[in-house]
Design a protein around this motif. Structure first.
Motif, short mmCIF file in Angstrom:
data_model
loop_
_atom_site.label_atom_id
_atom_site.label_comp_id
_atom_site.label_asym_id
_atom_site.label_seq_id
_atom_site.Cartn_x
_atom_site.Cartn_y
_atom_site.Cartn_z
N SER A 145 0.83 -1.20 0.00
CA SER A 145 0.00 0.00 0.00
C SER A 145 0.87 1.26 0.00
CB SER A 145 -0.92 0.00 1.22
OG SER A 145 -1.69 1.18 1.28
N ALA A 146 1.95 1.21 0.79
CA ALA A 146 2.88 2.35 0.83
C ALA A 146 3.53 2.55 -0.54
CB ALA A 146 3.93 2.12 1.89
N ALA A 147 3.93 1.45 -1.17
CA ALA A 147 4.54 1.53 -2.50
C ALA A 147 3.54 2.04 -3.54
CB ALA A 147 5.07 0.15 -2.92
N ARG A 148 2.27 1.60 -3.41
CA ARG A 148 1.22 2.03 -4.35
C ARG A 148 0.98 3.54 -4.24
NH1 ARG A 148 -3.17 0.20 -1.92
NH2 ARG A 148 -3.76 2.28 -1.25
N LYS A 149 0.85 4.04 -3.02
CA LYS A 149 0.56 5.45 -2.82
C LYS A 149 1.67 6.35 -3.34
CE LYS A 149 -2.38 4.67 1.22
NZ LYS A 149 -2.50 4.82 2.69
N ARG A 150 2.90 5.85 -3.27
CA ARG A 150 4.05 6.66 -3.69
C ARG A 150 4.48 6.37 -5.13
NH1 ARG A 150 3.93 5.78 1.52
NH2 ARG A 150 4.78 7.27 3.01
N GLY A 151 3.81 5.40 -5.77
CA GLY A 151 4.17 5.06 -7.13
C GLY A 151 5.53 4.41 -7.25
N ILE A 152 6.00 3.77 -6.15
CA ILE A 152 7.31 3.12 -6.18
C ILE A 152 7.11 1.71 -6.70
CG2 ILE A 152 9.41 2.64 -4.86
CD1 ILE A 152 8.41 4.58 -2.75
N TRP A 153 6.98 1.57 -8.00
CA TRP A 153 6.58 0.31 -8.59
C TRP A 153 7.63 -0.77 -8.46
CZ3 TRP A 153 9.06 -1.66 -13.02
CH2 TRP A 153 10.00 -0.82 -13.60
N ARG A 154 8.92 -0.40 -8.50
CA ARG A 154 9.98 -1.42 -8.38
C ARG A 154 9.89 -2.13 -7.04
NH1 ARG A 154 12.57 2.74 -11.16
NH2 ARG A 154 13.53 2.14 -13.14
N TRP A 155 9.62 -1.35 -5.99
CA TRP A 155 9.46 -1.96 -4.67
C TRP A 155 8.27 -2.92 -4.67
CZ3 TRP A 155 12.96 -1.75 -0.92
CH2 TRP A 155 13.89 -0.71 -0.93
N GLY A 156 7.20 -2.51 -5.32
CA GLY A 156 6.02 -3.37 -5.38
C GLY A 156 6.32 -4.70 -6.04
N VAL A 157 7.07 -4.66 -7.15
CA VAL A 157 7.44 -5.90 -7.84
C VAL A 157 8.29 -6.78 -6.94
CG1 VAL A 157 8.72 -6.86 -9.79
CG2 VAL A 157 7.29 -4.85 -10.12
N LYS A 198 0.74 4.98 -11.77
CA LYS A 198 1.10 6.28 -11.21
C LYS A 198 2.46 6.74 -11.71
CE LYS A 198 -1.57 6.63 -6.95
NZ LYS A 198 -1.50 6.85 -5.49
N ALA A 199 3.37 5.79 -11.87
CA ALA A 199 4.72 6.11 -12.32
C ALA A 199 4.82 6.19 -13.84
CB ALA A 199 5.71 5.08 -11.78
N SER A 200 3.69 6.01 -14.53
CA SER A 200 3.65 6.01 -16.02
C SER A 200 4.58 4.95 -16.60
CB SER A 200 4.03 7.41 -16.56
OG SER A 200 3.14 8.39 -16.09
N GLU A 201 4.68 3.83 -15.91
CA GLU A 201 5.52 2.72 -16.38
C GLU A 201 4.65 1.73 -17.14
OE1 GLU A 201 8.68 2.22 -16.36
OE2 GLU A 201 9.34 3.93 -15.16
N THR A 202 4.40 2.04 -18.41
CA THR A 202 3.47 1.25 -19.21
C THR A 202 3.93 -0.19 -19.39
OG1 THR A 202 2.87 3.26 -20.42
CG2 THR A 202 2.24 1.16 -21.41
N ILE A 226 11.30 13.19 -1.06
CA ILE A 226 12.55 12.45 -0.89
C ILE A 226 12.22 10.97 -0.91
CG2 ILE A 226 14.51 12.04 0.64
CD1 ILE A 226 14.06 14.81 1.80
N ARG A 227 12.76 10.29 -1.89
CA ARG A 227 12.50 8.87 -2.01
C ARG A 227 13.33 8.11 -0.97
NH1 ARG A 227 10.35 6.86 -6.78
NH2 ARG A 227 8.51 8.09 -7.23
N LYS A 228 12.72 7.85 0.14
CA LYS A 228 13.40 7.08 1.17
C LYS A 228 13.28 5.59 0.87
CE LYS A 228 12.52 10.45 4.85
NZ LYS A 228 11.97 10.62 6.20
N SER A 229 14.14 4.85 1.48
CA SER A 229 14.01 3.41 1.34
C SER A 229 12.77 2.96 2.09
CB SER A 229 15.24 2.69 1.91
OG SER A 229 15.27 2.84 3.31
N LEU A 230 12.28 1.79 1.77
CA LEU A 230 11.06 1.30 2.40
C LEU A 230 11.25 1.18 3.91
CD1 LEU A 230 8.43 0.77 1.09
CD2 LEU A 230 8.96 -1.66 0.99
#
Length: 311
Positions: free
Chosen positions: A41-53, A80-84, A278-282
């Motif tokens: 959920s945290a990754a989704r809200k921030r659009g951090i798709w790599r973390w989600g994967v 959200k990250a426009s990563e088609t 600031i993109r912090k680590s998870l």
């Protein structure tokens, strides 16, 4: 551990259960899945798709089967990250794993395809969704209206609005804003104004976004007088507009030699302070204590597992 937000430590305990026993029971399983959902959920809200994967990969590595909820979190992050391309990969992987996509899955994929301007592919996904018996929701309809707007196919946009109403899905200000924004991006100020007027027939009240996009579209389309009048109307309605439409009106007025009363516009709106992200680590934004880990923190550069790279 979960209440204290020590999710990494909780994962350590789960791994110990797997290795040393006692064997995890249903409650253990449910708890650890809930922790993964918090992280996803945290990754989704921030659009951090790599973390989600990586989180999905970690779940499967530990014998946990992601449900549509987990897959959807990553799909939304990709959108959200426009990563088609990443969204397409995740959607395919979801289906290959035997998980049935939901309307949220299709909506996220449609959004990613729209952002990538892959309109033909989006239409194929739309048709497949209908074929699978998934009823479109407001979000899916809105995306398709935006796609056809970008293509200038306003007869189809009109059909979508009518279909929404007949299906019991009422268009909202977001739907019309998507159409107006699409017109603005493609230099169709007059058409944007027509759809703005149509909002009244649908008893939908325009908001700041409606006015801002339309004013900019008209100003750029060589209609400074109309843009000026709409700006004044928005101010009279108590709306707080940003600097962009104000500057657009002033610039268009000078460019086309229009005569307007600047006093009506009032003072130039103050610049909105940009939020510094600031993109912090998870582990940082989860406030996790330093504990010995076998589960190493996720590497941002690692995107897909070996089995996914070939898909």
């Amino acid at each position: 551990m979960g209440k204290a937000k020590k999710w990494w430590a909780a994962l350590e305990i789960y791994e110990d259960l797997l290795d040393k026993g006692p064997k995890p029971n249903n409650m253990s399983y449910e708890l650890i899945v809930s922790h993964f959902n918090i992280l996803l959920s945290a990754a989704r809200k921030r659009g951090i798709w790599r973390w989600g994967v990586r989180l999905l990969n970690k779940m499967e590595e530990k014998g946990l089967k992601p449900s549509s909820r987990e897959w959807n979190s990553v799909l939304v992050a990709c959108s959200k990250a426009s990563e088609t391309s990443a969204a397409v990969q995740i959607f395919r992987r979801m289906v290959e794993k035997g998980e049935k996509p939901t309307v949220i899955s299709y909506g996220a994929l449609l959004s990613a395809l729209e952002k990538g301007k892959l309109y033909d592919e989006a239409l194929q996904v739309w048709k497949h969704m209908i074929k699978m018996g998934i009823e479109p929701n407001l979000y899916a309809y809105t995306i398709m209206a935006s796609i056809y707007t970008a293509q200038g196919k306003f007869n189809i946009v009109d059909s979508i609005i009518k279909e929404m109403v007949s299906s019991g899905v009422e268009p909202t200000v977001v739907t019309f804003n998507a159409i107006i924004s699409g017109c603005a991006r493609n230099g169709m100020g007059s058409v944007a104004y027509e759809w703005f007027q149509r909002m009244k027939t649908q008893n939908i009240t325009p908001n700041e976004v409606s006015y801002e996009m339309l004013i900019e579209a008209l100003a750029n389309d060589g209609k400074p007088r109309l843009a000026y009048e709409l700006y004044a109307r928005a101010i009279n309605e108590g709306l707080s507009l940003s600097t962009k439409p104000y500057d657009a009106v002033i610039s268009s007025t000078h460019a086309y030699g229009a005569t307007i009363d600047l006093n009506v516009l009032g003072q130039r709106p103050p610049e909105k302070k940009k939020r510094v992200q600031i993109r912090k680590s998870l582990s940082e934004f989860c406030n996790i204590a330093d504990v010995p880990r076998r589960s190493r923190p996720f590497d941002r550069e690692e995107i897909f597992t070996a089995q996914t790279k070939g898909t």
